[in-house]
Design a protein around this motif. Sequence first.
Motif, short mmCIF file in Angstrom:
data_model
loop_
_atom_site.label_atom_id
_atom_site.label_comp_id
_atom_site.label_asym_id
_atom_site.label_seq_id
_atom_site.Cartn_x
_atom_site.Cartn_y
_atom_site.Cartn_z
N VAL A 1 0.86 -1.19 0.00
CA VAL A 1 0.00 0.00 0.00
C VAL A 1 0.89 1.23 0.00
CG1 VAL A 1 -1.96 -1.09 1.17
CG2 VAL A 1 -0.17 -0.02 2.53
N LEU A 2 0.54 2.24 -0.78
CA LEU A 2 1.28 3.50 -0.76
C LEU A 2 0.44 4.60 -1.37
CD1 LEU A 2 3.89 3.61 -3.63
CD2 LEU A 2 2.43 1.64 -3.32
N PHE A 3 0.76 5.84 -0.99
CA PHE A 3 0.11 7.03 -1.54
C PHE A 3 0.93 7.56 -2.71
CE2 PHE A 3 -2.00 7.07 2.54
CZ PHE A 3 -3.22 7.67 2.29
N SER A 4 0.24 8.24 -3.62
CA SER A 4 0.96 8.98 -4.66
C SER A 4 1.66 10.16 -4.02
CB SER A 4 -0.02 9.46 -5.73
OG SER A 4 -0.96 10.37 -5.16
N ALA B 1 1.12 2.78 5.40
CA ALA B 1 1.87 3.94 4.92
C ALA B 1 1.12 5.21 5.28
CB ALA B 1 2.05 3.86 3.40
N PHE B 2 1.87 6.29 5.54
CA PHE B 2 1.30 7.61 5.77
C PHE B 2 1.11 8.33 4.43
CE2 PHE B 2 3.05 7.11 10.08
CZ PHE B 2 2.03 7.65 10.85
N SER B 3 0.11 9.21 4.37
CA SER B 3 0.00 10.12 3.23
C SER B 3 1.11 11.15 3.33
CB SER B 3 -1.36 10.81 3.22
OG SER B 3 -1.52 11.59 4.39
N ARG C 1 -3.38 11.18 6.90
CA ARG C 1 -4.09 9.93 6.68
C ARG C 1 -3.09 8.78 6.66
NH1 ARG C 1 -6.78 11.41 1.21
NH2 ARG C 1 -4.89 12.68 1.20
N ALA C 2 -3.63 7.59 6.81
CA ALA C 2 -2.81 6.39 6.71
C ALA C 2 -3.61 5.35 5.95
CB ALA C 2 -2.43 5.86 8.09
N ILE C 3 -2.89 4.45 5.28
CA ILE C 3 -3.53 3.33 4.60
C ILE C 3 -2.91 2.05 5.13
CG2 ILE C 3 -1.94 3.52 2.65
CD1 ILE C 3 -4.19 2.42 0.86
#
Length: 974
Positions: free
Chosen positions: A289-292, A580-582, A587-589
């Motif tokens: 999982v990861l943020f853009s 992961a953190f934004s 936010r977190a995912i």
Amino acid sequence: MRRRLLGFRMPRELLEQLSPEQRVDAERRSAYFLDTSYQSANQDFWVANIEPALDESEYLIVISSPSALEKRSDGSDNWVAREIDEFVRLHGEQQGFRRIVVALAPGASTETFPGRLNEISNLWDWSDLRGTSRWSWLRPGVAAQLGDAFLKIVARIYEVPQHLLPILRREEARRRDRLRLTVLGGGALVAASLAAAFAWAMVERGRAVDRRNDALIAESRHLAQVVHGLNQSGDHATALALALEALPAKIDAPDRPFDRLAEGALLESFVALRETSDLRGHDDAVRTVLFSPDGGRMLTVAGKIARVWSAADGRALLVVPGESRAAAFSPDGKRIVVASDGNTARLLDAESGLELRTLRGHQRNVITVAFSPDGKRVLTTSDDGTARVWEAATGRELVVLGGKQMDLSGATFSPDGTRILTWTLIDKTARLWDAGNGRELLVLRAEKGFSNAAFSPEGERLLTVGYDRTVRVWDASSGNQLSLLSGHEEGIESAAFSPNGRLVLTTSQDKTARIWDAINGEELSVLRGHDSGVLSGTFSPDGLRVLTTSLDKTARLWDLSGDSATIVLRGHDHVVWTAAFSPDGRRAITGSYDRTARVWDVGDGREQVVLHGHTKQVLSAVFSPDNSRVLTTSTDKTMRVWDADTGRSLSVTEGIEDIAYSPDGSRVFTRSDDKTVQLFDVATGRSLAVLHHDDGVFRVAFSSDGTRVVTVSSDNVARVWETDGGRQVSVLRGHTSYVSGARFSPDGSRVLTVSGDNTARLWETATGRPLAVLPGHAGPVTNPAFSPDGTRVFTGSDDGTARLWDAGSGRELAVLRGHDDAIESAAFSRDGTRIVTSSRDKTARIWDADGRPLAVLRGHDGWVNQATFSPDGRLVATAADDDTARLWDAASGYELAALRGHESMVWTAVFSADGRRLLTRASDNAPRIWRLQWGQALIDLACSAMPRPLTYAQRRQYFLPPEPATPRCGVKPW
């Protein structure tokens, strides 16, 4: 009996004799929980049904019958005795026994009673129902006796005064006569019989509807209790979905009765909810999982599928077809690289999913992918033992690192993109390479090899995770070992540098995460709380928080500053692999083996505004009269003005310790530490006047018209001043100890002061002439208050009592006894009909205007520091040492919602003038504004925020129908 109680309505003639407050209570529809013999008598049913019913019941009606005295097969007491014991334990012996009603069933003894009731049988005035039979209502003498017995129960439950009982008896006699006439005259005419039958059917239909509604309300209240438990454990998403099930979908077209306790449980869940969306669709465990980079999208990889999601609403944007083992965003977020099938990696457009390039050259599966920091190159590793560097624009292979004999486990670029770090298990090395030409720069060796490795943020150090339960930090230039991080008792799962490179976070199968000094290897803290192995850990972008995942199905947020408690993120149904953190850290995912990823708000809650800025304890916090601003003061000697909607700081004034608004909100008095009070213009912050005492000033209070202010001090006097210019109007002398508080009467003509000399005093405002001394308390007097009409005065004390006085003569009207410790606060309702007090005995209490007790608000686990009515009088808010504020139904005394979020004792809770917000102040230096939504607006907001509905398994767990007739929020179960 239950049917009679459910159908009972107070006679209008009697209602007209009651006060408005008593009338509201008498007209209230009561619910009656019945412990029936056909329900399974096991411990699960006791915990899930009996205990909650006893806890929320005001009275316990015990039917004493021969079977109620029988022992169980194992010789222990039956459940009647057990329920009596539990009711007395929950409500205390004095209140518990007072609220038990005993009825004698046919064959019952008058010498022996169930359970502990024998101990005080001489106190019972039981209701004798021993003559009950199928046709007893037709026998005049017996019917009257049974009617009186029933009315005795009703009078106890509704607290009907003794002098009004004849009205009840007359109405009961009329009811019996009507019933006899209906039955005996039924055969006179066929038409009359049919009409009577039809009317009876309508009555029974109404009773059936009432019974259904009563059952649904009982179910709603049981679900509300479950919701409170889920919120306390941290599973707010499940709590919110369950609370919605306990309320109608549409209030104007209800599919079930509306219940205020369920409404409060929904509010509690909504303000505490952190899970914002549930990303479903994968058919396998989510392991990546990861943020853009811009935080607007999220990337997940599960099994053989990669997906791109909207970070705003969790909507699926893109499904990457083909086998996907790993994926990564480019630094600009416009491209994605995916480890794909056919021994290749693919470059895709992140918006459309269009394939841009295919990276061919590996001889076996590609297992990891990464972009260089400038986005111009791609790094891949493969089961063929090599790492390869590719040109992102053309897909051309630039460099090959390693070989089949090395069997690389992973690789990463340095922060500047000039070097590459690889690690392997086979030859037990980690190696540093030149990213431009593939030249080997360093070889790091460990006896048992490495499972992971990373660069420090500045690229000058390396971190390796060994299979020997250690982490090592190396100099990236020389390869010298700088520190050895040793202390975990089982295998290490992950390690990471903090954003500033000064700390290292490690996670382990020993159920802990640990924080280390990256320079000298000193262990700084051990993060304990997970119930199983900790699989991953990551720092927030600011380095102040840590997010960990675990085999125990939870993720946890840890505050490294120590200002906040650990937050448990519950909701996943299986192991949580990764998180992961934004980029902004808000936010977190998390990704889980339950095939979902979940997005969480890691800030301070969904519907809260937190006022961050004070560096020390906040002493006071109040709304401006127009609700648009909040003023706070702190021991950091500042006064701050905040926007009540956004929490934005509007102004800061130095040297301030306490505040009081003028009624129109244009001016504020501030208390300082130099024996002075200053008057400020709120708009400009300009000082208008300075008022002096001979010693420290305790409190400041305005008159209702804002033209005068009273100040009290440890110099034993109070002083009245004009607000325009600061001229002293009068000096109130007479107390022999410090004056701790003062209030103006509503018309401003009098002042009430309280003091450490155990007295309160009434004064004439204009002259300072003493009007009355109010003695009687056995300790320092606190909490001065006038009733809204100015006719009565209230005082509380450290002696545990409160007193009502006639404001004209100073005559004592009533002593309010019930609290077991010092009274901390008191307030009148706006209409003056009720008083609420709070105490160190962990309760608040509601009293009528004559000092009679109405309700005890139990639930806090610490001193209740303040209690206050909402402007409409329907709610009470309390603030306590157990780190919570709570909302209560003022009519019934039932707890509606616990507002959690503060990390230390809560001192005050204040409603805004419109009652739509609550301002709380605690010792954590960050006041909070809670938005209070109710009714359909709350239901609609909760629907918009609901991350996921209940699953079919959860519906079975909470005894709900598998398929709801009306799916909540239009979403069917999963």
